[in-house]
Design a protein around this motif. Structure first.
Motif, mmCIF file in Angstrom:
data_model
loop_
_atom_site.group_PDB
_atom_site.id
_atom_site.type_symbol
_atom_site.label_atom_id
_atom_site.label_comp_id
_atom_site.label_asym_id
_atom_site.label_seq_id
_atom_site.Cartn_x
_atom_site.Cartn_y
_atom_site.Cartn_z
ATOM 1 N N ILE A 1 31.750 24.310 45.963
ATOM 2 C CA ILE A 1 32.289 24.793 47.234
ATOM 3 C C ILE A 1 31.616 26.117 47.570
ATOM 4 O O ILE A 1 31.466 26.989 46.699
ATOM 5 C CB ILE A 1 33.815 24.964 47.173
ATOM 6 N N ALA A 2 31.195 26.262 48.838
ATOM 7 C CA ALA A 2 30.600 27.509 49.317
ATOM 8 C C ALA A 2 31.701 28.357 49.940
ATOM 9 O O ALA A 2 32.350 27.930 50.899
ATOM 10 C CB ALA A 2 29.502 27.216 50.331
ATOM 11 N N PHE A 3 31.946 29.536 49.373
ATOM 12 C CA PHE A 3 32.998 30.423 49.871
ATOM 13 C C PHE A 3 32.376 31.556 50.684
ATOM 14 O O PHE A 3 31.478 32.257 50.201
ATOM 15 C CB PHE A 3 33.816 30.998 48.718
ATOM 16 N N CYS A 4 32.869 31.728 51.893
ATOM 17 C CA CYS A 4 32.406 32.782 52.779
ATOM 18 C C CYS A 4 33.174 34.068 52.488
ATOM 19 O O CYS A 4 34.407 34.057 52.443
ATOM 20 C CB CYS A 4 32.601 32.354 54.230
ATOM 21 N N VAL A 5 32.460 35.180 52.262
ATOM 22 C CA VAL A 5 33.077 36.472 51.979
ATOM 23 C C VAL A 5 32.582 37.497 52.985
ATOM 24 O O VAL A 5 31.587 37.276 53.687
ATOM 25 C CB VAL A 5 32.772 36.935 50.538
ATOM 26 N N ASP A 6 33.251 38.626 53.059
ATOM 27 C CA ASP A 6 32.836 39.675 53.991
ATOM 28 C C ASP A 6 31.581 40.384 53.511
ATOM 29 O O ASP A 6 30.710 40.737 54.309
ATOM 30 C CB ASP A 6 33.953 40.696 54.173
ATOM 31 N N GLU A 7 31.504 40.597 52.184
ATOM 32 C CA GLU A 7 30.356 41.343 51.667
ATOM 33 C C GLU A 7 30.216 41.083 50.168
ATOM 34 O O GLU A 7 31.209 40.967 49.455
ATOM 35 C CB GLU A 7 30.554 42.839 51.917
ATOM 36 N N ILE A 8 28.970 40.966 49.718
ATOM 37 C CA ILE A 8 28.671 40.869 48.288
ATOM 38 C C ILE A 8 28.209 42.249 47.844
ATOM 39 O O ILE A 8 27.158 42.734 48.271
ATOM 40 C CB ILE A 8 27.595 39.808 48.003
ATOM 41 N N LEU A 9 29.006 42.911 46.995
ATOM 42 C CA LEU A 9 28.775 44.324 46.703
ATOM 43 C C LEU A 9 27.875 44.572 45.507
ATOM 44 O O LEU A 9 26.961 45.381 45.558
ATOM 45 C CB LEU A 9 30.127 45.019 46.473
ATOM 46 N N ASP A 10 28.145 43.874 44.385
ATOM 47 C CA ASP A 10 27.440 44.231 43.149
ATOM 48 C C ASP A 10 27.665 43.151 42.103
ATOM 49 O O ASP A 10 28.527 42.279 42.267
ATOM 50 C CB ASP A 10 27.970 45.577 42.643
ATOM 51 N N GLU A 11 26.906 43.213 41.037
ATOM 52 C CA GLU A 11 27.159 42.403 39.841
ATOM 53 C C GLU A 11 27.174 43.344 38.657
ATOM 54 O O GLU A 11 26.284 44.179 38.498
ATOM 55 C CB GLU A 11 26.087 41.330 39.632
ATOM 56 N N GLN A 12 28.207 43.249 37.814
ATOM 57 C CA GLN A 12 28.316 44.152 36.680
ATOM 58 C C GLN A 12 29.133 43.503 35.568
ATOM 59 O O GLN A 12 29.737 42.449 35.749
ATOM 60 C CB GLN A 12 28.974 45.468 37.105
ATOM 61 N N GLU A 13 29.125 44.160 34.412
ATOM 62 C CA GLU A 13 29.933 43.697 33.292
ATOM 63 C C GLU A 13 31.390 44.049 33.571
ATOM 64 O O GLU A 13 31.696 45.178 33.972
ATOM 65 C CB GLU A 13 29.470 44.364 31.996
ATOM 66 N N VAL A 14 32.276 43.091 33.398
ATOM 67 C CA VAL A 14 33.689 43.336 33.668
ATOM 68 C C VAL A 14 34.513 43.031 32.431
ATOM 69 O O VAL A 14 34.195 42.130 31.652
ATOM 70 C CB VAL A 14 34.203 42.495 34.860
ATOM 71 N N LEU A 15 35.559 43.809 32.244
ATOM 72 C CA LEU A 15 36.518 43.600 31.165
ATOM 73 C C LEU A 15 37.797 43.039 31.769
ATOM 74 O O LEU A 15 38.439 43.689 32.589
ATOM 75 C CB LEU A 15 36.815 44.923 30.447
ATOM 76 N N VAL A 16 38.136 41.823 31.391
ATOM 77 C CA VAL A 16 39.312 41.163 31.965
ATOM 78 C C VAL A 16 40.555 41.555 31.178
ATOM 79 O O VAL A 16 40.611 41.404 29.969
ATOM 80 C CB VAL A 16 39.153 39.628 31.949
ATOM 81 N N LYS A 17 41.556 42.069 31.885
ATOM 82 C CA LYS A 17 42.839 42.406 31.270
ATOM 83 C C LYS A 17 43.916 41.553 31.919
ATOM 84 O O LYS A 17 43.855 41.281 33.125
ATOM 85 C CB LYS A 17 43.150 43.892 31.456
ATOM 86 N N ASN A 18 44.885 41.118 31.110
ATOM 87 C CA ASN A 18 45.945 40.287 31.680
ATOM 88 C C ASN A 18 46.852 41.131 32.576
ATOM 89 O O ASN A 18 46.795 42.367 32.563
ATOM 90 C CB ASN A 18 46.746 39.577 30.585
ATOM 91 N N LEU A 19 47.696 40.457 33.324
ATOM 92 C CA LEU A 19 48.505 41.131 34.335
ATOM 93 C C LEU A 19 49.856 41.598 33.814
ATOM 94 O O LEU A 19 50.674 42.084 34.576
ATOM 95 C CB LEU A 19 48.713 40.194 35.534
ATOM 96 N N GLY A 20 50.089 41.420 32.523
ATOM 97 C CA GLY A 20 51.354 41.872 31.954
ATOM 98 C C GLY A 20 52.409 40.784 31.953
ATOM 99 O O GLY A 20 52.246 39.720 32.551
ATOM 100 N N LYS A 21 53.504 41.031 31.265
ATOM 101 C CA LYS A 21 54.572 40.044 31.118
ATOM 102 C C LYS A 21 55.233 39.702 32.450
ATOM 103 O O LYS A 21 55.766 38.611 32.622
ATOM 104 C CB LYS A 21 55.621 40.563 30.135
ATOM 105 N N GLN A 22 55.221 40.669 33.376
ATOM 106 C CA GLN A 22 55.894 40.415 34.649
ATOM 107 C C GLN A 22 55.119 39.412 35.502
ATOM 108 O O GLN A 22 55.696 38.759 36.381
ATOM 109 C CB GLN A 22 56.043 41.727 35.443
ATOM 110 N N LEU A 23 53.817 39.306 35.270
ATOM 111 C CA LEU A 23 52.972 38.402 36.066
ATOM 112 C C LEU A 23 52.185 37.507 35.114
ATOM 113 O O LEU A 23 50.966 37.595 35.007
ATOM 114 C CB LEU A 23 52.009 39.199 36.960
#
Length: 794
Positions: free
Chosen positions: A602-624
């Motif tokens: 699927i091709a998704f249309c976005v407003d702007e492509i800003l950057d590519e970088q290394e990301v650290l994924v953290k969970n959203l916590g027990k509430q979410l």
């Protein structure tokens, strides 16, 4: 026995379970090696190893007062001693009994109350030495093997090992010494050698350490941001310096000349002083700005060096901590040979499992998640792929089938697991028929699919080529779960199959779970991170290239039509500014990200492509715990927290939201649908009421019959959508009832689910022969199992 002694016994037993589990696994692996009939010198080494394992396990069992395990180990010692000194040779059927003995130890380990009578088993094992073992002793499969019990444990929860470690941590010093002494006396704790010392640490503590080390990536990103900001300021000053130098000399000369002219004209000393002050300020300003520029350049250079140093230290620390949590694939594959052996024997198949690359190390969190999918694919190869011996001989194949499981690292960030068999392959036509029957898509569309597209259908829910649903396979859910699990881990699944040649599955996975590359995009003034591994292309699309295909927007990528969806709409974000998505100044182009997952693009249309970088994924916590379309969050170097897209969810949201009219039609059809009617044929009143309550709770109308004749009578006088029947009943059993239904033109299309305690291979095969749609063994029965099976057929 006081409370402290009871607690001590619990701790001792928990620690024993860890050690016993290791002994059983080692013995199982070595027994499988012995069955392969290795050279004599290797046999002697293996027998010696098994003998020692049995002896150590016997001593440990005695220390915790598990006499039944001690007796079984004693009889095993007798057999291995005769193999070692008396030249005792065992057949494959006799090895079955030894495997059964290990399975019995495992069952006692997990359920000590089930160990009341092991005298028959001990007598059978000792009969291998005396030659008095009966055929009865060497026939039949255990109700549940030890490795299957291990596999059924929740890998996401605490393991027995974690429990034992945590319990020992809480114990007082005196208690620890007592446990250590008792275990050492029983042979549980082995003598440490100078070259191999192991410290047991709870995995939860290592996880915490790993997460904290990963959080230092934020420090690395912040230092990079600060270095970039200083570099930008330095660049601005460079630009100022160039422009200032162009005008400085002329401005200074002009000021001085103007001062001289005014002095000569007015003869006034006051103006001359003003001119001199201005001239001095210009000189001071020039020198000050030059000094400031030099200082900032020095600071920018130092910050850049600091960033390189911090980045190097963080990367090295993270790499070292990763190595602590990296585990070899062999740690989850050690039970696979035993499972393959048990299932293949139960299905009268001869299958050899070849494993290679087990030394490849991966993040243990990935191993925990991918263990079940790998096991499911291996079970699929056994059940669907490898043919029975007679059938293989008819196809001029070797009587023994082969399943290979190979692991290899493809690059520094990915690992590939390849599962292949030399069996029957996947029948594309059967897949298409199953897809049509399940209502996955229009019949015309499915029939026009090419072979590759049709093969990919096996990853869809409710699509299976199995003629019958059993506890092993046939529900059409397994491969869908395999792909979903792999994609949620940031990986992909590929399938190749050739009829009567074999099937190959390839799973590509990241080496580590928490950090990866991400593309940062802006949508309606919000920023999101999209995992790079799922992004096929990032590009600008001319508005003239956006076409209307079946009343939906689409673009062509590599000559193939791909749906064109606004990411803002798929995420359900309202935009008060009402700007045009993907338009950042040029109305003729749209910023687009092409994402591939779940076999779709699927091709998704976005407003702007800003950057590519290394990301650290953290969970959203027990509430979410679970947020649709969002996998977690990451922190940018600027301190800004942005969500990380769950690509699998996003694809499903785009598909669901792309056709609201169709969605309304489906909802309308569902609300107007009549409740399905089911007939239960069961002679036991207890089982009959249990099944009735389960099915009624699932929203079905239910009638009951007391045996096959009563059931057949009701089928002829009323209309039913499905039949659930027992097998062993008076007057007419379930097999005969099913056969009579298939012979009756009016009843032949009604699905029949057999729920029975008869779990042998012959009974399952007879169920297939008479035309049963599903075969559920009561020992593996649970409520969700029955409802899932019924849902598949009606």
């Amino acid at each position: 026995m006081n409370e402290r002694e009871i607690e001590f016994q619990k701790r001792l037993l928990a620690t024993f379970k860890i050690e016993a589990e290791e002994h059983i696994k080692e013995m199982s692996v070595d027994l499988l090696k012995m069955e392969e009939n290795p050279p004599v010198y290797e046999q002697m080494q293996i027998i010696e190893k098994i003998f020692r394992e049995a002896h150590n396990l016997k001593g440990a069992a005695r220390a915790v007062n598990l006499l039944s395990i001690e007796k079984i180990c004693q009889s095993l010692e007798t057999v291995f001693s005769n193999m070692k000194h008396g030249g005792l040779q065992l057949s494959k059927r006799e090895y079955d009994l030894l495997h059964d003995a290990l399975d019995s130890i495992g069952r006692i380990l997990f359920s000590p109350e089930g160990s009341s009578d092991i005298s028959t088993l001990v007598r059978r094992i000792e009969g291998l030495v005396s030659g008095e073992s009966s055929d009865e002793a060497l026939s039949g499969a255990p109700p549940q093997s030890f490795v299957e019990a291990c596999l059924q444990r929740d890998v996401k929860g605490k393991s027995v090992e974690d429990d034992a470690i945590n319990m020992v941590e809480d114990e007082s010093i005196a208690g620890e010494k007592a446990v250590h002494a008792a275990m050492k006396e029983g042979g549980i704790i082995r003598r440490e050698t100078s070259h191999a010392k192991v410290l047991r640490v709870a995995s939860s503590k290592l996880d915490t350490l790993f997460f904290k080390a990963e959080e230092m990536l934020s420090l690395k990103q912040v230092s990079l941001l600060r270095a970039s900001e200083l570099l930008r300021i330095s660049t601005i000053l460079d630009d100022w310096e160039r422009k200032w130098m162009k005008v400085y000399s002329s401005v200074r000369k002009t000021v001085l000349l103007q001062g001289e002219m005014e002095s000569e004209k007015d003869g006034g000393k006051r103006n001359s002083e003003h001119i001199d002050s201005l001239s001095e300020f210009l000189e001071w300003n020039h020198n000050f700005m030059k000094t400031l520029e030099e200082e900032i350049n020095v600071l920018a250079g130092g910050t850049k060096r600091d960033h390189r140093m911090i980045a190097g230290m963080v990367d090295e620390l993270l790499e070292d901590v990763k190595k602590i949590l990296m585990m070899p694939f062999s740690s989850i594959l050690e039970t696979f040979p035993k499972v393959v052996r048990d299932i293949s024997r139960n299905q009268a198949k001869d299958i050899n499992l070849l494993i290679s690359g087990g030394e490849v190390e991966v993040d243990k969190r990935i191993l925990e998640e991918i263990k079940d999918p790998l096991m499911h694919m291996v079970r699929n190869c056994i059940d669907h792929g490898i043919e029975k011996i007679q059938e293989r001989l008819r196809k001029n194949k070797k009587p023994q089938g082969t399943i290979s499981l190979s692991i290899h690292q493809t690059n520094s960030n990915q690992v590939e697991a390849v599962i292949s068999d030399d069996g029957a392959g996947i029948d594309v036509e059967k897949v298409k028929k199953s897809a049509i029957k399940s209502g996955f898509a229009k019949e015309e569309h499915i029939k026009n699919m090419n072979e590759g597209e049709a093969l990919s259908l096996v990853f869809q829910s409710d699509i299976s080529t199995s003629p019958i649903v059993t506890d092993i396979s046939g529900r059409g859910l397994g491969l869908a779960i395999v792909r979903e699990k792999a994609e949620k881990l940031g990986g992909k699944v590929y399938l190749e199959s050739k009829l009567n040649v074999g099937t190959t599955f390839r799973i590509v996975l990241p080496l580590t779970l928490a950090t990866y590359r991400g593309i940062i995009v802006r949508v309606a003034e919000h920023k999101f991170a999209i995992p790079t591994i799922s992004v096929e292309q990032a590009m600008r699309v001319n508005t003239h290239e956006i076409k209307q295909i079946e009343k939906k927007e689409a673009i062509f990528v590599d000559g193939i039509s791909v749906p064109f969806v606004k990411l803002q709409e798929a995420l359900g974000i309202s935009d008060e500014k009402k700007h045009v998505p993907g338009n950042t100044g040029n109305a003729d182009y749209r910023h687009t990200v092409v994402i591939g997952a779940s076999g779709r693009r699927i091709a998704f249309c976005v407003d702007e492509i800003l950057d590519e970088q290394e990301v650290l994924v953290k969970n959203l916590g027990k509430q979410l715990v679970r947020v649709r379309n969002i996998a977690g969050a990451t922190i940018l170097g600027s301190g800004e927290v942005i969500p990380v897209i769950n690509v699998y969810d996003l694809i499903q949201s785009a598909i669901k939201d792309s056709s609201p009219a169709l969605k309304k039609d489906i909802q309308k059809e569902a609300t107007g649908k009549e409740r399905k009617k089911i007939l239960i044929v069961e002679d036991s009143i207890t089982s009959r009421m249990l099944l009735k309550n389960i099915l009624e709770s699932g929203g079905y109308l239910v009638d009951t019959a007391v045996d096959g004749i009563d059931g057949l009578t009701k089928l002829k006088t009323d209309v039913y959508d499905l039949v659930v029947s027992d097998v062993d009943m008076p007057r007419m059993n379930g097999f005969t009832l099913t056969a009579k239904m298939r012979a009756n033109k009016k009843l032949s299309e009604i699905p029949v689910v057999l729920v029975t305690s008869l779990g042998s291979r012959e009974d399952r095969e007879r169920g297939i022969d008479v035309g049963a749609s599903a075969y559920i063994v009561k020992s593996n029965f649970d409520q969700s199992n029955l409802l899932e099976t019924v849902k598949r057929f009606i």
